[in-house]
Design an enzyme around this catalytic site. Structure first.
Site, mmCIF file in Angstrom:
data_model
loop_
_atom_site.group_PDB
_atom_site.id
_atom_site.type_symbol
_atom_site.label_atom_id
_atom_site.label_comp_id
_atom_site.label_asym_id
_atom_site.label_seq_id
_atom_site.Cartn_x
_atom_site.Cartn_y
_atom_site.Cartn_z
ATOM 1 N N SER A 29 1.145 -2.451 -7.293
ATOM 2 C CA SER A 29 0.540 -2.944 -6.063
ATOM 3 C C SER A 29 1.256 -2.345 -4.863
ATOM 4 C CB SER A 29 0.595 -4.480 -6.034
ATOM 5 O OG SER A 29 -0.231 -4.982 -5.010
ATOM 6 N N ASN A 30 1.072 -2.927 -3.691
ATOM 7 C CA ASN A 30 1.722 -2.433 -2.466
ATOM 8 C C ASN A 30 2.004 -3.634 -1.579
ATOM 9 O OD1 ASN A 30 -0.550 -2.809 -0.481
ATOM 10 N ND2 ASN A 30 -1.579 -1.538 -1.987
ATOM 11 N N PRO A 31 2.822 -3.453 -0.525
ATOM 12 C CA PRO A 31 3.263 -4.625 0.255
ATOM 13 C C PRO A 31 2.293 -5.120 1.327
ATOM 14 C CG PRO A 31 4.575 -2.678 0.799
ATOM 15 C CD PRO A 31 3.468 -2.214 -0.070
#
Ligand code: C5P
Length: 219
Positions: A29-31
């Site tokens: 995923s990503n932030p």
């Protein structure tokens, strides 16, 4: 209080990251916090629009008066957005869609064994590009995150995806972007660009919606 200047506008918004599962307990995923997309959804609601918000996993409260569709993966986000696309008059695509997903999702938790492991990834479909191919009279707004000289790349995306506007974020700037309350963006059009001052995501959301309104022909 702002006037209900977007009364009746059918607006589709996406927000947040996607999760691409590798096995039942692990994902890529990503932030992305989802804040920019949620701010657009809330601002549009306050201005009288009908809003559907398709959101990846975030810890934000679902906004009142907005229909929220929760998804996890890029493929789920694509399905939820394409289901609503015929209904929509404008789309603001603020989600940070993962570019790749695992080629195979393992049914069982992957054991820890080898010293090195290879994960095969396949590209996710570009949802916005798909929407751009069947644009009709809709207004389409995308986001782009670039390092430094990203203007050219942002404009290339605008053309490739058949968008009206790209909201360009520069990464690696203090106190703006991913997860923060503030943002500093450049509005990129086919033939010009406009840098906005650093401001709250809500203020930037209202500026983006001013542009949606103008592009829709409502002044
Ligand atoms: O090409 P890039 O990922 O930089 O483009 C960003 C824009 O495209 C964002 O608006 C994002 O939501 C959208 N996008 C998409 N589907 C993807 C990747 C990005 O709709 N698979």
């Amino acid at each position: 209080l702002r006037p209900k200047d977007l009364a009746g506008l059918r607006l589709l918004v996406s927000a947040g990251p996607t999760r691409e599962y590798i096995d039942p307990v692990r994902f890529i995923s990503n932030p992305s916090s989802g804040r920019m997309g949620f701010a657009v959804a809330e601002a549009a609601r306050d201005r009288g629009a009908e809003v559907v918000l398709v959101a990846g996993p975030t810890c934000l409260e679902p906004p009142w008066g907005v229909e929220v569709v929760r998804v996890e993966s890029a493929l789920q986000m694509r399905q939820a957005l394409l289901d609503r696309y015929p209904w929509a008059e404008a789309v603001v695509m603020a989600a940070a869609v993962a570019d790749y997903r695992a080629a195979q999702v393992q049914k069982e938790k992957e054991p820890k064994a080898e010293e090195e492991k290879t994960l095969r990834l396949v590209k996710n479909p570009d949802i916005l590009e798909e929407m751009g191919r069947d644009k009709g009279s809709r207004v389409l707004v995308g986001f782009a995150m670039e390092t430094q000289e990203g203007l050219g790349r942002a404009r290339e995306k605008l053309l490739r995806k058949n968008l009206d506007l790209i909201v360009l974020n520069y990464v690696n700037r203090e106190g703006v972007g991913f997860g923060s309350e503030e943002n500093e963006v450049v509005l990129v059009y086919k033939d010009r660009s406009e840098a906005l001052p650093r401001a709250s995501k809500r203020w930037i959301a209202d500026r983006i919606l001013d542009e949606v309104k103008r592009l829709k022909g409502g002044v």
